[in-house]
Write a protein that holds these residues in place. Structure first.
Motif, PDB file in Angstrom:
ATOM      1  N   LEU A  30       0.824  -1.209   0.000  1.00  0.00           N
ATOM      2  CA  LEU A  30       0.000   0.000   0.000  1.00  0.00           C
ATOM      3  C   LEU A  30       0.859   1.261   0.000  1.00  0.00           C
ATOM      4  O   LEU A  30       0.515   2.263  -0.627  1.00  0.00           O
ATOM      5  N   LYS A  31       1.994   1.213   0.690  1.00  0.00           N
ATOM      6  CA  LYS A  31       2.905   2.356   0.696  1.00  0.00           C
ATOM      7  C   LYS A  31       3.465   2.619  -0.696  1.00  0.00           C
ATOM      8  O   LYS A  31       3.505   3.774  -1.160  1.00  0.00           O
ATOM      9  N   ILE A  32       3.869   1.549  -1.375  1.00  0.00           N
ATOM     10  CA  ILE A  32       4.403   1.705  -2.734  1.00  0.00           C
ATOM     11  C   ILE A  32       3.317   2.190  -3.682  1.00  0.00           C
ATOM     12  O   ILE A  32       3.569   3.035  -4.557  1.00  0.00           O
ATOM     13  N   GLN A  33       2.096   1.662  -3.526  1.00  0.00           N
ATOM     14  CA  GLN A  33       1.001   2.120  -4.376  1.00  0.00           C
ATOM     15  C   GLN A  33       0.713   3.601  -4.175  1.00  0.00           C
ATOM     16  O   GLN A  33       0.464   4.346  -5.136  1.00  0.00           O
ATOM     17  N   LYS A  34       0.788   4.040  -2.933  1.00  0.00           N
ATOM     18  CA  LYS A  34       0.552   5.452  -2.641  1.00  0.00           C
ATOM     19  C   LYS A  34       1.642   6.325  -3.247  1.00  0.00           C
ATOM     20  O   LYS A  34       1.362   7.394  -3.818  1.00  0.00           O
ATOM     21  N   GLU A  35       2.888   5.878  -3.149  1.00  0.00           N
ATOM     22  CA  GLU A  35       3.982   6.651  -3.735  1.00  0.00           C
ATOM     23  C   GLU A  35       3.918   6.636  -5.257  1.00  0.00           C
ATOM     24  O   GLU A  35       4.268   7.635  -5.905  1.00  0.00           O
TER      25      GLU A  35
END
Length: 507
Positions: free
Chosen positions: A185-190
């Motif tokens: 989810l962190k990578i998707q947000k970035e």
């Protein structure tokens, strides 16, 4: 002939013949008994022959409530659990529901309550409540692999059950899945932040010259908005390549004469004018000056145009120098100002980074490096350790050889770095057998070391590139579709206007 009695609360489908009261348990047995079933699995026996009789019996007899069982309706699924069993865990929601005597406190724990059926309704996921129900029955909380970790943690927090009641293996697997999900989810947000533009069309509403700035913003930042925007994007990449080629050709000996120098200066001036115009258009169309200065691409644009103007400034300041002729690098006694000017000219190489604005591959590569910086730093650490270790070993076995190049450990650093990278220029080689064994160990370590991060970096790069490309195709498709819709609306509007203007239309 005895009448058929009620079916027992078991998973078996067998019939029990006897008196209805014979199937009932004593209060002591009812407290200990745990009916492991749902309403759809365990229900009262009925047949097509006695439907009317049972309906009449239900209408005549009042509803009997079992004071030893807690009726729980979770998302339409009925569960029954003993008050005594639920009270073993007084901190949980069902434990509080079992030990509370105040009806108002009980209603605060559930979503609804049926007085006729004596059921407490909870608007939660019934599939996960099976594991909650099994926890009250066995005292162990089981976690399945196919469940979403976030949803499961949310459900057990709602029911007030701690994860410590689960087995250690289940808890470790759940924590690993939680970490993977949070990282994803962190990578998707970035990635979404990487794909989203610095400004949006809605931010120009109500601002000074908002319509004009919005038009310029679409022209510069959104190449899929119109044909003119695509042309500007292509021109930007073209001028970057021309500028790099011009800077490269300016170092060729044949281009250093007067005619070639004039052509290179004119080409540099044209490229600088285009880059300056592009930068000013982005600055004018920006909705926030602070966010504009923070953007990395805008910093690259500024670095691309600063060397040209700084060079002009330094050349004007150094006009009084008598040793200054045509170029500062031809001067015999180069001043400090000339050295600074050389460094500034070298900064033009950073113009190639402007291609990342319109290149999905370069953006994916930069994003991969940002996400894998820990692995990359670890790789450089291993390389440094290998260089120091094998250079020290090589110096210890080769320093006594006459005419050796390994006179000190710093002199062996270059050989160790080249050998670890498996390049092997051959300018420095060992002469002894021990030195060749050390060289073989160094090369083997370099092969293993170089193969470690390749799979990680490549997999992440391909994943990020596919996502960026998919978003780019989706954006271009939606913009093309919206343009087609607007074109059809304009055509229909023009046709309606022509029909209304035609005098034959009125007759």
């Amino acid at each position: 002939m005895r009448q058929l009695g009620m079916r027992r609360a078991s998973l078996s489908a067998s019939l029990k013949i006897g008196d209805r009261r014979g199937c009932r348990r004593t209060p002591e047995e009812e407290e200990v008994h745990i009916p492991f079933a749902q309403d759809s699995l365990v229900k009262q026996w009925s047949s097509m022959q006695n439907v009317t009789d049972r309906n009449q019996e239900k209408s005549k007899t009042p509803i009997q409530r079992n004071k030893y069982l807690l009726n729980i309706n979770v998302g339409g699924k009925l569960f029954q659990i003993s008050y005594k069993v639920a009270a073993r865990y007084p901190v949980t929601r069902l434990g509080k529901l079992a030990i509370y005597t105040d009806p108002r406190k009980k209603l605060q724990l559930c979503d609804d309550y049926s007085v006729q059926k004596n059921e407490y309704f909870f608007d939660r996921d019934p599939s996960i409540f099976h594991y909650i129900f099994h926890f009250y029955c066995s005292g162990v909380l089981w976690v399945m692999d196919e469940m979403c970790p976030s949803n499961f943690v949310e459900e057990i927090e709602y029911w007030g059950i701690h994860l410590k009641y689960s087995q250690r293996c289940c808890r470790i697997l759940l924590e690993e899945k939680q970490d993977e999900l949070s990282e994803y989810l962190k990578i998707q947000k970035e990635l979404e932040a990487e794909l989203e533009p610095l400004d949006s069309t809605e931010q120009f509403e109500g601002k000074f010259l908002g319509r004009f700035r919005k038009m310029i913003w679409n022209l510069i930042e959104n190449p899929y908005s119109s044909v003119a925007a695509k042309i500007i994007a292509v021109l930007s990449s073209f001028f970057v390549l021309i500028s790099i080629v011009g800077m490269t050709l300016s170092t060729v000996e044949e281009m250093k004469h007067k005619t070639g120098k004039i052509w290179m200066e004119q080409l540099e001036m044209i490229c600088a004018i285009f880059f300056t115009s592009e930068y000013l258009m982005r600055l004018i169309s920006s909705s926030s000056f602070k966010n504009f200065l923070r953007a990395a691409f805008n910093a690259v644009d500024l670095v691309a145009i600063l060397p040209f103007y700084i060079q002009i400034l330094f050349e004007n300041l150094d006009e009084g120098d008598t040793l200054y002729h045509e170029e500062l690098h031809k001067v015999e006694n180069v001043s400090k100002l000339g050295k600074v000017l050389k460094l500034i000219k070298l900064m033009r190489i950073f113009r190639i980074l402007k291609l990342a604005r319109h290149s999905t591959g370069l953006r994916a590569f930069g994003f991969t490096m940002r996400q894998c910086y820990q692995q990359v730093c670890c790789l450089f650490l291993f390389i440094a350790m290998g260089v120091f270790t094998f250079s020290a070993l090589m110096h210890s076995v080769e320093h006594d050889v006459p005419g050796t190049n390994f006179t000190s450990i710093p002199d062996a650093w270059w050989w160790a770095a080249v050998s670890l990278s498996t390049v092997g220029y051959g300018d420095t080689v060992p002469d002894t057998v021990l030195g060749r064994m050390v060289a073989f160990a160094c090369i083997s370590f370099g092969i293993i070391l170089n193969g470690m991060p390749i799979s990680i970096l490549y997999n992440k790069f391909s994943d990020y590139y596919a996502k960026l490309k998919a978003h780019e195709n989706e954006t271009s498709h939606s913009l093309k579709l919206s343009r087609r819709i607007r074109l059809k609306e304009r055509v229909l509007q023009k046709l309606s206007e022509c029909c209304r203007a035609d005098p034959r239309y009125h007759h």
